[in-house]
Enzyme design. Structure first.
Site, PDB file in Angstrom:
ATOM      1  N   LYS A  58       0.817  -1.162   0.018  1.00 41.79           N
ATOM      2  CA  LYS A  58      -0.072   0.038   0.039  1.00 41.79           C
ATOM      3  C   LYS A  58       0.928   1.147  -0.012  1.00 41.79           C
ATOM      4  O   LYS A  58       1.698   1.102   0.452  1.00 41.79           O
ATOM      5  CB  LYS A  58      -0.770   0.086   1.392  1.00 41.79           C
ATOM      6  CG  LYS A  58      -1.955  -0.873   1.187  1.00 41.79           C
ATOM      7  CD  LYS A  58      -2.804  -0.815   2.481  1.00 41.79           C
ATOM      8  CE  LYS A  58      -3.841  -1.915   2.760  1.00 41.79           C
ATOM      9  NZ  LYS A  58      -4.946  -1.831   1.613  1.00 41.79           N
ATOM     10  N   ARG A 114     -10.351 -11.386   2.059  1.00 39.86           N
ATOM     11  CA  ARG A 114     -11.102 -12.539   1.231  1.00 39.86           C
ATOM     12  C   ARG A 114     -10.567 -13.674   1.374  1.00 39.86           C
ATOM     13  O   ARG A 114     -11.049 -14.750   1.450  1.00 39.86           O
ATOM     14  CB  ARG A 114     -11.560 -12.112   0.168  1.00 39.86           C
ATOM     15  CG  ARG A 114     -10.532 -11.893  -0.986  1.00 39.86           C
ATOM     16  CD  ARG A 114     -10.779 -11.166  -2.107  1.00 39.86           C
ATOM     17  NE  ARG A 114     -10.859  -9.526  -1.959  1.00 39.86           N
ATOM     18  CZ  ARG A 114     -11.230  -8.771  -2.885  1.00 39.86           C
ATOM     19  NH1 ARG A 114     -11.429  -9.205  -4.359  1.00 39.86           N
ATOM     20  NH2 ARG A 114     -11.223  -7.426  -2.504  1.00 39.86           N
TER      21      ARG A 114
HETATM   22  N1  BES Z   1      -7.943  -4.075   4.581  1.00 40.38           N
HETATM   23  C1  BES Z   1      -8.354  -3.228   3.098  1.00 40.38           C
HETATM   24  C2  BES Z   1      -9.501  -2.584   3.079  1.00 40.38           C
HETATM   25  C3  BES Z   1      -9.801  -1.228   3.570  1.00 40.38           C
HETATM   26  C4  BES Z   1      -9.283  -0.231   2.870  1.00 40.38           C
HETATM   27  C5  BES Z   1      -9.859  -1.167   4.889  1.00 40.38           C
HETATM   28  C6  BES Z   1      -9.469   1.088   3.355  1.00 40.38           C
HETATM   29  C7  BES Z   1     -10.107   0.058   5.541  1.00 40.38           C
HETATM   30  C8  BES Z   1      -9.804   1.098   4.687  1.00 40.38           C
HETATM   31  C9  BES Z   1      -8.228  -4.730   2.398  1.00 40.38           C
HETATM   32  O1  BES Z   1      -7.489  -5.654   2.674  1.00 40.38           O
HETATM   33  C10 BES Z   1      -7.649  -4.195   1.106  1.00 40.38           C
HETATM   34  O2  BES Z   1      -6.838  -3.815   0.717  1.00 40.38           O
HETATM   35  N2  BES Z   1      -8.328  -4.357   0.034  1.00 40.38           N
HETATM   36  C11 BES Z   1      -8.336  -3.696  -1.222  1.00 40.38           C
HETATM   37  C12 BES Z   1      -8.770  -4.734  -2.258  1.00 40.38           C
HETATM   38  C13 BES Z   1      -8.244  -4.546  -3.772  1.00 40.38           C
HETATM   39  C14 BES Z   1      -6.555  -4.688  -3.899  1.00 40.38           C
HETATM   40  C15 BES Z   1      -9.030  -5.096  -4.682  1.00 40.38           C
HETATM   41  C16 BES Z   1      -8.650  -2.218  -1.668  1.00 40.38           C
HETATM   42  O3  BES Z   1      -9.703  -1.878  -1.387  1.00 40.38           O
HETATM   43  O4  BES Z   1      -7.970  -1.507  -1.951  1.00 40.38           O
HETATM   44 MN    MN Z   2      -5.577  -5.249   1.996  1.00 42.46          MN
END
Ligand code: BES
Ligand code: MN
Ligand code: ZN
Length: 496
Positions: free
Chosen positions: A276, A350
């Site tokens: 990230k 997931r």
């Molecule tokens: N934990 C994150 C989702 C999240 C994002 C929670 C912002 C709280 C605030 C999750 O594991 C994630 O990184 N999701 C990705 C999925 C994508 C790679 C398809 C996302 O939402 O960017």
């Molecule tokens: Mn994630």
């Protein structure tokens, strides 16, 4: 916090601060307000006449009392009488606590009179919840300040006429529910270097011991034997070992199918190799919010002695990049036997949930709910004011929406049509772990559905509701504990 219900009128109880709700359109001090008005020498009448207190949700007037009864009376506008809900009462109690903090008062009273429209029990429950949630702070990592430490509201007396038994029962329920939600907030607030998977498992064990829940914790070796390779794959880039936490409450008949609650317990999500960006990454300590809510709800379910069999499952790991980490393109075999091609290692929630849901489905539950900070896309879809709910059973989804409305942790349904499944097709495996930008929260939910079989199941995406800036009167910036209250409400409704 010490919370109790006292059968007393507003002028009969000595207190430093008494909060009283005033509905919109109140022009004269009648009913419970009349007594107060007399003891304050007509100050309530003058506040109403001045136009300073018109009963609007933002109206607040502070009055000073005389020789007996309350020292101060805080009139709080609570809007239209016909629009009074438990959430309005929760917020009113939260406002009372915030006012007390400013005035540096540690013990307050809240009047439950004049809040009819909400039943006595729910009125007391909501007030207890609002007060106890508002007073909570996370301070265990701050050095106590010597010169003017902030004041904590430590005691709240709920006052009111009416069915004393129902009011007392409501106050007790509210105290238990709020204590659970505050536990979730504490676990959420602990940073990644404190709240590791091992820590969450130890905390779950401590809590289970306190309320007589049964607990089992799988270590990585046990997970390997079980075939939970998706959780292990997410965890493999981390030095911290993963844990799979199982909490059980046996409140129902011996063979009665359980209700299963599953919570994402990702103790820190850096994204893995699909790293990230640094901006806001610190908030990824909140990626265990679903797991915290499940542990907390299990505590309350046990304390309330709910007559149902309930099982809480929390898959917990970190998601970090390293030389051993899961890589884009890797294919893993999940507990359910399905293979997954990992396109993006940041779609890890997931993956750990896939194993947890498959494990839960084996218990042949009456229904299974998972909650997870799963997608950033849910913020775009619904903003901060509702969690997204998905499910394969309309009645179950309706129950959850109702539990959300009742608890003040609202959710809104998004579809799970088969049309979305195509976005998860993989060239090498049974499915891939991302479905592209369109409907990002939906394809994530659709991915989860692959692992529940024919179990009646619902999924809550809490990525935009689990923590926030503190713009609700009874919350503060940080963890919100969502959906602890919703889960407890749903389980209690099922047990009726
Ligand atoms: N934990 C994150 C989702 C999240 C994002 C929670 C912002 C709280 C605030 C999750 O594991 C994630 O990184 N999701 C990705 C999925 C994508 C790679 C398809 C996302 O939402 O960017
Ligand atoms: Mn994630
Ligand atoms: Zn995550």
């Amino acid at each position: 916090m010490q919370l109790r219900y006292l059968k007393a009128g507003p002028t009969e109880h000595a207190t430093d601060l008494l909060a009283v709700g005033v509905t919109q359109g109140t022009t004269a001090a009648t009913g419970a307000l009349a007594k107060l008005d007399r003891s304050l020498g007509g100050a309530v009448t003058r506040a109403l006449a001045s136009g300073d207190m018109r009963g609007k949700l933002t109206d607040e007037v502070l009055l000073y009392g005389g020789a007996s009864g309350p020292k101060r009376v805080l009139l709080l506008g609570i809007g239209k009488a016909e629009e009074l809900t438990p959430e309005v009462v929760r917020r009113m109690a939260g406002r009372a606590v915030r006012a007390a903090e400013k005035l540096r008062i540690e013990a307050i009273s809240i009047s439950l009179d004049g809040l009819s429209g909400v039943s006595a029990e729910l009125r007391a429950q909501a007030a207890a919840e609002g007060a106890a949630l508002a007073a909570w702070r996370f301070r265990e990592l701050k050095t106590p300040s010597l010169d003017e430490p902030p004041v904590d509201v430590r005691a709240v007396d709920l006052l009111g006429a009416g069915n004393a038994q129902a009011l007392e029962r409501g106050a007790l329920t509210g105290a238990i529910v709020a204590r659970a939600e505050n536990l979730a907030r504490t676990l959420q607030s602990r940073p990644g270097n404190v709240a590791t998977p091992t820590h969450l498992a130890e905390e779950a064990r401590r809590i289970a011991g306190g309320v007589e829940l049964e607990i089992t914790v799988f270590d990585e070796e046990r997970m390997r034997e079980e075939g939970m390779h998706a959780i292990l794959a997410v965890s493999q880039g981390s030095e911290e070992p993963a844990r799979f936490i199982i909490l059980e409450h046996r409140g129902g008949k011996r063979r009665e199918p359980p209700l299963v609650l599953v919570g994402k317990g990702l103790s820190f999500d850096a994204g893995g190799i699909s790293l990230k960006p640094p901006e806001g990454m610190e908030n990824m300590k909140f990626d265990m919010s679903g797991g915290a809510a499940v542990i907390a709800a299990m505590q309350a379910v046990a304390e309330l002695g709910v007559k149902a069999n309930v099982i809480g499952l929390v898959p917990s790991s970190e998601n970090l990049p390293s030389g051993r980490a899961l890589k884009p393109g890797d294919v893993i075999r999940t507990l359910a036997g399905k293979t997954v091609e990992v396109i993006n290692t940041d779609a890890e929630g997931r993956l750990i949930l896939a194993d947890a849901l498959a494990y839960g489905a084996r218990m042949k539950p009456a229904a299974m709910i998972d909650c997870a900070t799963l997608t950033g896309a849910v913020l775009v879809a619904l903003g901060h004011h509702a969690s997204a709910v998905f499910g394969n059973d309309d009645d179950l989804v309706e129950e959850i929406i109702a539990a959300g409305d009742a608890s003040g942790e609202r959710c809104w349904r998004l579809p799970l049509w088969d049309a979305y499944r195509k976005q998860l097709d993989s060239t090498t495996a049974d499915l891939q772990n991302i479905g592209g930008r369109p409907g990002g929260s939906i394809t994530a939910a659709r991915f989860l559905q692959e692992f529940v079989g024919d179990t009646k199941w619902a999924h809550l995406d809490i990525a935009a509701t689990a923590y926030g800036e503190g713009d609700v009167p009874y919350l503060r910036k940080g963890g919100y504990g969502v959906p602890t209250r919703l889960l407890i409400e749903w389980v209690r409704g099922r047990a009726k």
